[in-house]
Design a protein around this motif. Structure first.
Motif, PDB file in Angstrom:
ATOM      1  N   LYS A  30       0.949  -1.262   0.017  1.00 16.32           N
ATOM      2  CA  LYS A  30      -0.064   0.134   0.001  1.00 16.32           C
ATOM      3  C   LYS A  30       0.944   1.205   0.208  1.00 16.32           C
ATOM      4  CE  LYS A  30      -3.792   2.316   2.622  1.00 16.32           C
ATOM      5  NZ  LYS A  30      -4.665   2.234   3.747  1.00 16.32           N
ATOM      6  N   ARG A  31       0.721   2.092  -0.931  1.00 15.63           N
ATOM      7  CA  ARG A  31       1.423   3.521  -1.045  1.00 15.63           C
ATOM      8  C   ARG A  31       0.477   4.759  -0.993  1.00 15.63           C
ATOM      9  NH1 ARG A  31       6.271   4.065  -4.216  1.00 15.63           N
ATOM     10  NH2 ARG A  31       6.524   6.206  -5.153  1.00 15.63           N
ATOM     11  N   GLU A  32       0.932   5.667  -0.373  1.00 16.62           N
ATOM     12  CA  GLU A  32       0.109   6.662  -0.203  1.00 16.62           C
ATOM     13  C   GLU A  32       1.241   8.025  -0.306  1.00 16.62           C
ATOM     14  OE1 GLU A  32      -2.633   9.665   2.929  1.00 16.62           O
ATOM     15  OE2 GLU A  32      -1.897   7.424   3.278  1.00 16.62           O
ATOM     16  N   VAL A  33       0.739   9.012  -1.149  1.00 21.94           N
ATOM     17  CA  VAL A  33       1.799  10.295  -1.527  1.00 21.94           C
ATOM     18  C   VAL A  33       0.805  11.326  -1.443  1.00 21.94           C
ATOM     19  CG1 VAL A  33       2.885  11.415  -3.732  1.00 21.94           C
ATOM     20  CG2 VAL A  33       2.729   8.920  -3.409  1.00 21.94           C
ATOM     21  N   ARG A  34       1.621  12.197  -0.546  1.00 23.67           N
ATOM     22  CA  ARG A  34       1.074  13.305  -0.241  1.00 23.67           C
ATOM     23  C   ARG A  34       1.927  14.583  -0.556  1.00 23.67           C
ATOM     24  NH1 ARG A  34      -0.008  11.622   6.008  1.00 23.67           N
ATOM     25  NH2 ARG A  34      -1.264   9.854   5.612  1.00 23.67           N
ATOM     26  N   VAL A  35       1.555  15.416  -1.468  1.00 23.68           N
ATOM     27  CA  VAL A  35       2.441  16.537  -1.905  1.00 23.68           C
ATOM     28  C   VAL A  35       1.818  17.914  -1.605  1.00 23.68           C
ATOM     29  CG1 VAL A  35       3.670  17.435  -4.178  1.00 23.68           C
ATOM     30  CG2 VAL A  35       3.168  14.959  -3.915  1.00 23.68           C
ATOM     31  N   LYS A  36       2.834  18.909  -1.470  1.00 23.60           N
ATOM     32  CA  LYS A  36       2.593  20.151  -1.135  1.00 23.60           C
ATOM     33  C   LYS A  36       3.692  21.051  -1.232  1.00 23.60           C
ATOM     34  CE  LYS A  36       0.294  23.064   2.337  1.00 23.60           C
ATOM     35  NZ  LYS A  36      -0.582  23.339   3.500  1.00 23.60           N
ATOM     36  N   GLN A  37       3.581  22.276  -1.743  1.00 20.89           N
ATOM     37  CA  GLN A  37       4.748  23.172  -2.407  1.00 20.89           C
ATOM     38  C   GLN A  37       4.586  24.437  -1.243  1.00 20.89           C
ATOM     39  OE1 GLN A  37       4.042  24.607  -6.307  1.00 20.89           O
ATOM     40  NE2 GLN A  37       5.093  22.741  -7.023  1.00 20.89           N
ATOM     41  N   PHE A  38       5.818  24.888  -0.888  1.00 21.39           N
ATOM     42  CA  PHE A  38       6.014  25.794  -0.010  1.00 21.39           C
ATOM     43  C   PHE A  38       6.893  26.873  -0.652  1.00 21.39           C
ATOM     44  CE2 PHE A  38       4.772  22.335   2.347  1.00 21.39           C
ATOM     45  CZ  PHE A  38       4.008  22.560   3.497  1.00 21.39           C
ATOM     46  N   ARG A  39       6.944  28.131  -0.214  1.00 22.64           N
ATOM     47  CA  ARG A  39       7.978  29.239  -0.757  1.00 22.64           C
ATOM     48  C   ARG A  39       8.991  28.914   0.192  1.00 22.64           C
ATOM     49  NH1 ARG A  39       7.048  31.367  -5.279  1.00 22.64           N
ATOM     50  NH2 ARG A  39       7.636  33.450  -4.867  1.00 22.64           N
ATOM     51  N   THR A  40      10.303  29.508  -0.294  1.00 21.04           N
ATOM     52  CA  THR A  40      11.383  29.348   0.510  1.00 21.04           C
ATOM     53  C   THR A  40      11.693  30.560   1.663  1.00 21.04           C
ATOM     54  OG1 THR A  40      12.566  30.272  -1.323  1.00 21.04           O
ATOM     55  CG2 THR A  40      12.412  28.180  -1.240  1.00 21.04           C
ATOM     56  N   TYR A  41      10.538  31.290   1.748  1.00 20.31           N
ATOM     57  CA  TYR A  41      10.820  32.328   3.089  1.00 20.31           C
ATOM     58  C   TYR A  41      10.737  31.627   4.269  1.00 20.31           C
ATOM     59  CZ  TYR A  41       9.196  34.942  -1.045  1.00 20.31           C
ATOM     60  OH  TYR A  41       8.794  35.334  -2.428  1.00 20.31           O
ATOM     61  N   ARG A  42      11.458  32.296   5.253  1.00 22.72           N
ATOM     62  CA  ARG A  42      11.400  31.781   6.438  1.00 22.72           C
ATOM     63  C   ARG A  42      10.189  31.388   6.997  1.00 22.72           C
ATOM     64  NH1 ARG A  42      16.056  29.990   9.626  1.00 22.72           N
ATOM     65  NH2 ARG A  42      15.251  29.857  11.708  1.00 22.72           N
ATOM     66  N   LYS A  43       9.076  32.058   7.126  1.00 25.93           N
ATOM     67  CA  LYS A  43       7.788  31.698   7.711  1.00 25.93           C
ATOM     68  C   LYS A  43       7.228  30.455   6.952  1.00 25.93           C
ATOM     69  CE  LYS A  43       3.319  33.703   8.799  1.00 25.93           C
ATOM     70  NZ  LYS A  43       2.581  34.970   8.758  1.00 25.93           N
ATOM     71  N   GLN A  44       7.398  30.685   5.681  1.00 21.97           N
ATOM     72  CA  GLN A  44       6.837  29.259   4.814  1.00 21.97           C
ATOM     73  C   GLN A  44       7.815  27.952   5.205  1.00 21.97           C
ATOM     74  OE1 GLN A  44       4.540  29.144   1.724  1.00 21.97           O
ATOM     75  NE2 GLN A  44       3.647  30.323   3.281  1.00 21.97           N
ATOM     76  N   LEU A  45       8.806  28.396   5.416  1.00 20.03           N
ATOM     77  CA  LEU A  45       9.484  27.061   5.797  1.00 20.03           C
ATOM     78  C   LEU A  45       9.404  26.611   7.190  1.00 20.03           C
ATOM     79  CD1 LEU A  45      13.133  27.967   4.629  1.00 20.03           C
ATOM     80  CD2 LEU A  45      11.519  26.531   3.389  1.00 20.03           C
ATOM     81  N   GLN A  46       8.874  27.523   8.095  1.00 27.21           N
ATOM     82  CA  GLN A  46       8.469  26.883   9.205  1.00 27.21           C
ATOM     83  C   GLN A  46       7.078  26.300   8.953  1.00 27.21           C
ATOM     84  OE1 GLN A  46       8.662  30.739  11.372  1.00 27.21           O
ATOM     85  NE2 GLN A  46      10.496  30.526  12.059  1.00 27.21           N
ATOM     86  N   MET A  47       6.411  26.870   7.980  1.00 25.34           N
ATOM     87  CA  MET A  47       4.996  26.023   7.887  1.00 25.34           C
ATOM     88  C   MET A  47       5.365  24.712   7.272  1.00 25.34           C
ATOM     89  SD  MET A  47       2.620  29.062   6.146  1.00 25.34           S
ATOM     90  CE  MET A  47       1.365  27.888   5.975  1.00 25.34           C
ATOM     91  N   LEU A  48       6.464  24.542   6.420  1.00 29.62           N
ATOM     92  CA  LEU A  48       6.781  23.342   6.068  1.00 29.62           C
ATOM     93  C   LEU A  48       7.134  22.255   7.189  1.00 29.62           C
ATOM     94  CD1 LEU A  48       8.052  21.225   4.090  1.00 29.62           C
ATOM     95  CD2 LEU A  48      10.243  22.383   4.059  1.00 29.62           C
ATOM     96  N   LEU A  49       7.860  22.709   8.324  1.00 27.44           N
ATOM     97  CA  LEU A  49       8.143  21.901   9.384  1.00 27.44           C
ATOM     98  C   LEU A  49       6.890  21.610  10.237  1.00 27.44           C
ATOM     99  CD1 LEU A  49      10.370  21.141  11.554  1.00 27.44           C
ATOM    100  CD2 LEU A  49      10.239  23.323  12.546  1.00 27.44           C
ATOM    101  N   LEU A  50       6.015  22.530  10.275  1.00 29.78           N
ATOM    102  CA  LEU A  50       4.889  22.080  11.123  1.00 29.78           C
ATOM    103  C   LEU A  50       4.112  20.852  10.183  1.00 29.78           C
ATOM    104  CD1 LEU A  50       3.558  25.285  12.385  1.00 29.78           C
ATOM    105  CD2 LEU A  50       4.743  23.841  13.727  1.00 29.78           C
ATOM    106  N   TRP A  51       3.886  21.058   8.844  1.00 30.38           N
ATOM    107  CA  TRP A  51       3.368  20.180   7.978  1.00 30.38           C
ATOM    108  C   TRP A  51       4.025  18.797   7.936  1.00 30.38           C
ATOM    109  CZ3 TRP A  51       4.480  17.732   3.025  1.00 30.38           C
ATOM    110  CH2 TRP A  51       3.476  17.037   2.355  1.00 30.38           C
ATOM    111  N   LEU A  52       5.328  18.762   8.039  1.00 31.84           N
ATOM    112  CA  LEU A  52       6.103  17.377   8.160  1.00 31.84           C
ATOM    113  C   LEU A  52       5.637  16.762   9.637  1.00 31.84           C
ATOM    114  CD1 LEU A  52       9.609  18.410   6.921  1.00 31.84           C
ATOM    115  CD2 LEU A  52       7.787  17.159   5.670  1.00 31.84           C
TER     116      LEU A  52
END
Length: 379
Positions: A30-52
């Protein structure tokens, strides 16, 4: 294929955006893929951290793309086990080149344990590396300005380089500043000579008889200002390097016992290799990482090429300079190795082989805390 990480993430990093793909592998394929894009600004990278965190990611992998990976790495470091991979080792299948497919491919390779981690040293070593590399760039700019000054003097008919080995030595600078001030009389210019060039004043009178005009004086004035500015920068950068290398003073002193290795080369070795040799399985792996081993390209029983691979060009450059320096020593083991190899394979291959030897010695010195013991040229 065996799954190593069941829940991991691959990051496809660009200048302005990063594409994250979380891959969840369950039982029964079984394989599940979740994809999302983020900007490389500091605030967006912190949102990437929370998403992970929200996706319960266990491991994260990204490719080394210039300097664009560093802001992403700095935000995620300490939160997840990170792996920086060489883009050359993880090329996607032809025809599937999109950001989403790239990030999914990275995650897939990570999940099955098919990625090799690149060396990412600790922050103090990274800062030292920035300083040593910046110093190299300053010295390259110094050489460019030096060559431009020589070009202006040649254009004016001033053959200073035919008598003085360094046109920017003490005598050369005194003569150039006199030319900028408007002095043209060869006798007066020749009297600016100091030290050994005092005995060559007759030759200087001949080579300093040129046709210098206002344009030449303007160019020399601007270039000398650039030269002095670069020299001041080099002094400041070297002072900062000395300050940053105080914790590694003992390692640097031991590295200086190697023939051909000076303080500048020792700085580079510590900055590029780091102070912890556990990152490499052995000295041969460190030499391969630096690009100082023959390549392996064999097919159908024929060896087609043994060119060295692209490695760490900063470390390779410094070690090759040390190899040239050690070739001028006497009764030295490394010098004997250099000339034995030069007689068989030529001077260029001898330089690479000797640089390899120096790196192996430096590796054991840093790993074991020993010093170099000279065995002599007949060892």
């Amino acid at each position: 294929m065996q799954v190593v990480y069941s829940r991991c993430c691959g990051l496809d990093v660009h200048k302005d955006q990063v594409t994250a793909c979380v891959l969840v592998l369950g039982e029964g394929g079984k394989r599940e893929v979740r994809v999302k894009q983020f900007r490389t600004y500091r605030k967006q990278l912190q949102m990437l951290l929370l998403w992970l965190y929200a996706n319960q990611v266990q491991h994260v992998a990204m490719e080394s793309t210039g300097v664009y990976w560093r802001p992403v790495w700095n935000v995620l470091e300490g939160h997840f086990p990170l792996l920086l991979a060489n883009p050359y080792h993880m090329r996607n299948i032809p025809g599937r080149k999109t950001d989403q497919n790239d990030s999914e491919w990275i995650a897939d390779l990570l999940a099955h344990g098919l990625l090799k981690a690149s060396l990412v040293p600790r922050r103090p070593i990274q800062e030292l590396r920035d300083l040593t590399r910046y110093r190299v760039k300053l010295k390259e700019e110094y050489t460019r300005v030096h060559n431009r000054i020589a070009k202006v003097l040649e254009d004016a008919g001033i053959k200073l380089g035919s008598v003085a080995s360094d046109i920017l030595g003490v005598t050369g600078r005194r003569i150039i500043h006199a030319l900028i001030a408007g002095e043209q009389r060869p006798d007066w210019l020749a009297d600016k000579a100091v030290s050994r060039l005092r005995s060559k004043r007759d030759e200087l009178r001949l080579v300093l008889r040129g046709e210098i005009n206002d344009h030449h004086r303007y160019m020399l004035r601007e270039l000398m200002e650039d030269m002095e500015r670069i020299e001041d920068k080099v002094v400041r950068v070297e002072a900062e390097i000395v300050r940053c290398t105080q914790p590694y003073r003992k390692q640097l002193e031991r590295l200086n016992t190697i023939p051909g290795v000076d303080w500048i080369t020792a700085w580079t070795i510590v900055a590029e290799l780091g102070d912890d040799m556990s990152a490499f399985p052995d000295a041969d792996h460190a030499a391969s990482w630096a690009g100082l081993v023959p390549g392996s390209f064999e097919s159908a029983g024929k060896r087609k090429s043994s060119r060295t691979r692209h490695g760490n060009r900063w470390l390779r450059r410094a070690l090759c300079q040390s190899a040239w320096a050690v070739s001028h020593k006497k009764d030295c083991y490394l010098t004997a190795c250099f000339y034995r190899r030069a007689g068989r394979c030529g001077v260029k291959k001898a330089v690479i082989a000797t640089a390899h030897q120096i790196l192996v010695i430096a590796f054991h010195i840093l790993r074991d805390g020993t010093t170099y013991e000279e065995r002599g040229g007949d060892y």
